[in-house]
Design a protein around this motif. Structure first.
Motif, PDB file in Angstrom:
ATOM      1  N   MET A  57      71.441  50.336  50.706  1.00  0.00           N
ATOM      2  CA  MET A  57      72.354  50.131  51.779  1.00  0.00           C
ATOM      3  C   MET A  57      73.309  48.891  51.280  1.00  0.00           C
ATOM      4  O   MET A  57      72.861  47.821  50.994  1.00  0.00           O
ATOM      5  CB  MET A  57      71.796  50.020  53.108  1.00  0.00           C
ATOM      6  CG  MET A  57      72.716  49.463  54.165  1.00  0.00           C
ATOM      7  SD  MET A  57      71.934  49.262  55.541  1.00  0.00           S
ATOM      8  CE  MET A  57      73.349  48.862  56.783  1.00  0.00           C
ATOM      9  N   THR A  58      74.564  49.022  50.983  1.00  0.00           N
ATOM     10  CA  THR A  58      75.369  47.971  50.964  1.00  0.00           C
ATOM     11  C   THR A  58      75.882  47.076  52.444  1.00  0.00           C
ATOM     12  O   THR A  58      76.675  48.192  52.924  1.00  0.00           O
ATOM     13  CB  THR A  58      76.609  48.272  50.042  1.00  0.00           C
ATOM     14  OG1 THR A  58      75.884  48.890  48.914  1.00  0.00           O
ATOM     15  CG2 THR A  58      77.503  47.061  49.533  1.00  0.00           C
ATOM     16  N   TYR A  59      75.924  45.857  52.147  1.00  0.00           N
ATOM     17  CA  TYR A  59      76.268  45.138  53.384  1.00  0.00           C
ATOM     18  C   TYR A  59      78.041  45.109  53.423  1.00  0.00           C
ATOM     19  O   TYR A  59      78.287  44.702  52.310  1.00  0.00           O
ATOM     20  CB  TYR A  59      75.562  44.152  53.781  1.00  0.00           C
ATOM     21  CG  TYR A  59      76.230  43.150  54.978  1.00  0.00           C
ATOM     22  CD1 TYR A  59      75.787  43.742  56.257  1.00  0.00           C
ATOM     23  CD2 TYR A  59      76.977  41.959  55.023  1.00  0.00           C
ATOM     24  CE1 TYR A  59      76.136  42.980  57.459  1.00  0.00           C
ATOM     25  CE2 TYR A  59      77.470  41.322  55.923  1.00  0.00           C
ATOM     26  CZ  TYR A  59      76.974  41.865  57.371  1.00  0.00           C
ATOM     27  OH  TYR A  59      77.289  41.395  58.460  1.00  0.00           O
ATOM     28  N   SER A  60      78.609  45.468  54.347  1.00  0.00           N
ATOM     29  CA  SER A  60      80.232  44.960  54.035  1.00  0.00           C
ATOM     30  C   SER A  60      80.384  43.642  54.727  1.00  0.00           C
ATOM     31  O   SER A  60      80.375  43.506  56.111  1.00  0.00           O
ATOM     32  CB  SER A  60      80.971  46.179  54.796  1.00  0.00           C
ATOM     33  OG  SER A  60      82.459  45.858  54.757  1.00  0.00           O
ATOM     34  N   TRP A  61      80.862  42.619  53.959  1.00  0.00           N
ATOM     35  CA  TRP A  61      81.122  41.151  54.605  1.00  0.00           C
ATOM     36  C   TRP A  61      82.532  41.297  55.305  1.00  0.00           C
ATOM     37  O   TRP A  61      83.442  41.836  54.834  1.00  0.00           O
ATOM     38  CB  TRP A  61      81.152  40.376  53.283  1.00  0.00           C
ATOM     39  CG  TRP A  61      79.660  40.059  52.997  1.00  0.00           C
ATOM     40  CD1 TRP A  61      79.128  40.752  51.913  1.00  0.00           C
ATOM     41  CD2 TRP A  61      78.574  38.953  53.232  1.00  0.00           C
ATOM     42  NE1 TRP A  61      77.825  40.325  51.678  1.00  0.00           N
ATOM     43  CE2 TRP A  61      77.744  39.092  52.326  1.00  0.00           C
ATOM     44  CE3 TRP A  61      78.924  37.924  54.191  1.00  0.00           C
ATOM     45  CZ2 TRP A  61      76.308  38.548  52.441  1.00  0.00           C
ATOM     46  CZ3 TRP A  61      77.715  37.269  54.033  1.00  0.00           C
ATOM     47  CH2 TRP A  61      76.717  37.241  53.288  1.00  0.00           C
TER      48      TRP A  61
END
Length: 221
Positions: free
Chosen positions: A1-5
């Protein structure tokens, strides 16, 4: 899962964080000034030849060195008003907690600087007819100050970071303001990243000023 800053929501509340940073500086400066005065008094008491003078200072220092800072915050805010029948706002309680705690640690910094001066200088000054107070003021302290700067700065940095505990008293310093921003933006990673960067900028700037002051003191010695 890639966090969207996404820092945009946090930047919209930058004024709240700026106010918190200002309040943090306010607590830190007041506590350092008061702590220095208390610390110097305690250091001189610990250096007194009289045991009756040394004992209270030693007890005070040992108490603050061996108890958690958050207990001091709660004691001044919740307990002292009950015992003394007075009301302290969060700012006053936070400053008192930090000033007394820092005073205990500054006392050891000052005492260490004073005792580091060679005994021959004490003896030489006394041979010239100076009193103990005059030797301390004219000979010892001017030389000891330069040696005190590094540990003094380190302790002041610790004090500044400890101001975050004022958030437990609902005072609007940086961490408390960050919690308010987080409750509105729901972006904890971004909020506390910005807070960490603000602390970093504050302490790096203070460190640079302290090193500059230390160089000047060294040049004058």
């Amino acid at each position: 899962m890639t966090y969207s800053w996404d820092f945009v929501p946090v930047l919209r509340h930058l004024d709240m964080l700026a106010l918190g940073l200002l309040n943090t500086v306010k607590i830190a400066v007041a506590s350092i000034v008061l702590g220095c005065g208390l610390g110097l008094l305690l250091a001189l008491m610990r250096l007194s030849p009289s045991r009756l003078v040394r004992a209270p200072a030693t007890a005070f220092i040992e108490f603050y060195r061996n108890t958690p800072p958050i207990v001091h915050f709660f004691w001044f805010f919740y307990a002292l008003p009950v015992l003394a029948d007075l009301s302290l706002d969060p700012l006053a309680a936070a400053i008192l907690a930090l000033a007394t705690q820092s005073g205990a640690f500054y006392a050891e910094v000052f005492r260490g600087g004073i005792v580091s001066i060679e005994t021959g200088q004490w003896e030489g000054a006394k041979a010239l007819g100076m009193t103990r107070a005059q030797v301390m003021r004219r000979v010892v302290l001017p030389q000891a100050v330069g040696r005190m700067v590094p540990p003094f700065v380190e302790r002041s940095f610790e004090l500044t970071k400890t101001t975050a505990l004022a958030s437990t008293l609902a005072y609007g310093e940086l961490l408390y303001q960050a919690m308010q921003v987080n409750s509105q933006t729901f972006r904890p990673l971004e909020v506390y990243t910005v807070v960490a960067l603000l602390y970093l900028v504050l302490l790096v700037t203070a460190g640079a000023l302290a090193r500059r002051a230390e160089r000047r003191l060294t040049a004058y010695r």
